[in-house]
Structures are given as structure tokens and as C-alpha cells.
Motif scaffolding. Structure first.
Motif, short mmCIF file in Angstrom:
data_model
loop_
_atom_site.label_atom_id
_atom_site.label_comp_id
_atom_site.label_asym_id
_atom_site.label_seq_id
_atom_site.Cartn_x
_atom_site.Cartn_y
_atom_site.Cartn_z
N UNK A 16 0.81 -1.21 0.00
CA UNK A 16 0.00 0.00 0.00
C UNK A 16 0.84 1.26 0.00
N UNK A 17 0.42 2.24 -0.77
CA UNK A 17 0.95 3.60 -0.70
C UNK A 17 -0.26 4.50 -0.48
N UNK A 18 -0.23 5.29 0.59
CA UNK A 18 -1.38 6.09 1.00
C UNK A 18 -0.99 7.56 1.01
N UNK A 19 -1.72 8.38 0.27
CA UNK A 19 -1.45 9.82 0.17
C UNK A 19 -2.74 10.55 0.50
N UNK A 20 -2.65 11.51 1.45
CA UNK A 20 -3.81 12.33 1.77
C UNK A 20 -3.43 13.79 1.63
N UNK A 21 -4.20 14.51 0.86
CA UNK A 21 -3.96 15.92 0.54
C UNK A 21 -2.51 16.16 0.11
N UNK A 22 -1.99 15.28 -0.73
CA UNK A 22 -0.67 15.45 -1.31
C UNK A 22 0.49 14.97 -0.48
N UNK A 23 0.26 14.44 0.73
CA UNK A 23 1.35 14.00 1.61
C UNK A 23 1.28 12.49 1.75
N UNK A 24 2.41 11.80 1.53
CA UNK A 24 2.47 10.34 1.66
C UNK A 24 2.66 9.97 3.11
N UNK A 86 -13.14 19.69 2.04
CA UNK A 86 -13.01 18.45 1.29
C UNK A 86 -11.52 18.15 1.13
N UNK A 87 -11.14 16.89 1.30
CA UNK A 87 -9.75 16.48 1.11
C UNK A 87 -9.69 15.40 0.05
N UNK A 88 -8.51 15.17 -0.47
CA UNK A 88 -8.31 14.11 -1.47
C UNK A 88 -7.44 13.01 -0.91
N UNK A 89 -7.75 11.77 -1.28
CA UNK A 89 -6.94 10.62 -0.89
C UNK A 89 -6.57 9.88 -2.17
N UNK A 90 -5.32 9.46 -2.22
CA UNK A 90 -4.88 8.54 -3.26
C UNK A 90 -4.37 7.31 -2.56
N UNK A 91 -4.90 6.17 -2.92
CA UNK A 91 -4.46 4.91 -2.34
C UNK A 91 -4.03 4.03 -3.50
N UNK A 92 -2.81 3.51 -3.39
CA UNK A 92 -2.31 2.67 -4.47
C UNK A 92 -1.92 1.31 -3.94
N UNK A 93 -2.44 0.28 -4.57
CA UNK A 93 -2.00 -1.08 -4.29
C UNK A 93 -0.97 -1.45 -5.32
N UNK A 94 0.25 -1.70 -4.86
CA UNK A 94 1.34 -1.99 -5.80
C UNK A 94 1.66 -3.48 -5.81
N UNK A 95 1.74 -4.01 -6.99
CA UNK A 95 2.07 -5.41 -7.18
C UNK A 95 3.52 -5.63 -6.76
N UNK A 96 3.77 -6.58 -5.87
CA UNK A 96 5.13 -6.82 -5.38
C UNK A 96 6.05 -7.41 -6.43
N UNK A 107 -6.45 4.28 -6.59
CA UNK A 107 -7.79 4.75 -6.27
C UNK A 107 -7.71 6.21 -5.87
N UNK A 108 -8.60 7.03 -6.38
CA UNK A 108 -8.67 8.44 -6.00
C UNK A 108 -10.03 8.68 -5.36
N UNK A 109 -9.98 9.23 -4.15
CA UNK A 109 -11.18 9.42 -3.35
C UNK A 109 -11.17 10.84 -2.80
N UNK A 110 -12.33 11.46 -2.68
CA UNK A 110 -12.42 12.73 -1.97
C UNK A 110 -13.50 12.59 -0.91
#
Length: 143
Positions: A16-24, A86-96, A107-110
């Protein structure tokens, strides 16, 4: 009768890589979200089957993680002129098996925070728990 043999199939995990409002954030322990559309059921005269119409979208996000001294997100739960931002979230599932492989999904979520909590524990860690309501349905891009 033949006995099945291994096919050398690899079932890679996803990181997982989790980013909220531009910060990882690397110290997010758990993130879960669910979303869908409420279904409106209406009887149809002369039929045993009801009409099922798509209702309004609803989604929720729940986040648990460790506190951080930089780029804290408790400010996102505070109102500005009476409105929760409102905030933005980017969640990425990376294949190992390979970053950038076709199994990666972003995934992009607000949303808007509806609940925010902080607690300390006996290990002197600051733990954060937050809940949010999604503003729009998430989008997903496979790379």
C-alpha cells in the motif's frame, strides 16, 4: 489417476501507498472504505418482481495510523467558516512482482472528515483514528 503438480504460479501480495492531501503517509496501519448506491425497491402491479432503482451514492472511509510531527491531518477535520473542507486521498495497491506492473491500481477518493480522534498508549505512541464521508464515488486507474 493423475496427481496434480505445482504450476509455478506466483500469487504476489500487494503493498500500500497512502497519500492524503498530497502527503504520503507510511505509518497508516489500516484504511478501509466501502461505497455503493442505495437501492430503492418499488412494487410493480401484476408482477412478483419489484422494480429496483439506483438511489443516492454513499461511501465511508475509516483510517487508523500513527501520529506524525509533520504534515498532520487533524486540521482537515476542523471547520472553515462552518464548513468541513473536502480532502483528497490517493491509495495505491502496488504489485510486489514489479512496481509499474499491470496489477497496480490507483484509487482516487475525496471526502470530508466526520470524526477524528487521537489517543496515546503505554508505548508512548500517538494513534490517530478518523472517519470520513465520501463526496463522490472513487475512481480507479490500473497501470
Amino acid at each position: 489417476m493423475s496427481v496434480p503438480v505445482a504450476q509455478n504460479r506466483v500469487w504476489p501480495g500487494v503493498t500500500t501507498v497512502f497519500v492524503i492531501s498530497g502527503v504520503t503517509y507510511t505509518a497508516v496501519a489500516d484504511i478501509a472504505w466501502q461505497y455503493g448506491y442505495r437501492i430503492h425497491e418499488e412494487p410493480v402491479t401484476g408482477s412478483n418482481d419489484p422494480y429496483l432503482g439506483t438511489g443516492v451514492f454513499h461511501g465511508e472511509i475509516s483510517i487508523d495510523g500513527l501520529g506524525s510531527s509533520d504534515a498532520r491531518w487533524e486540521g482537515l477535520a476542523n471547520t472553515v467558516s462552518g464548513i468541513v473542507p473536502t480532502f483528497g486521498i490517493t491509495w495505491q495497491g502496488r504489485d510486489q512482482e514489479g512496481i509499474g506492473a499491470s496489477g497496480n491500481r490507483t484509487w482516487t477518493i475525496s471526502g470530508k472528515f466526520s470524526e477524528f480522534g487521537v489517543r496515546g498508549d503505554r508505548d508512548n505512541l500517538v494513534r490517530i483514528h478518523a472517519k470520513a464521508t465520501m463526496v463522490t464515488a472513487p475512481t480507479v486507474v490500473q497501470s
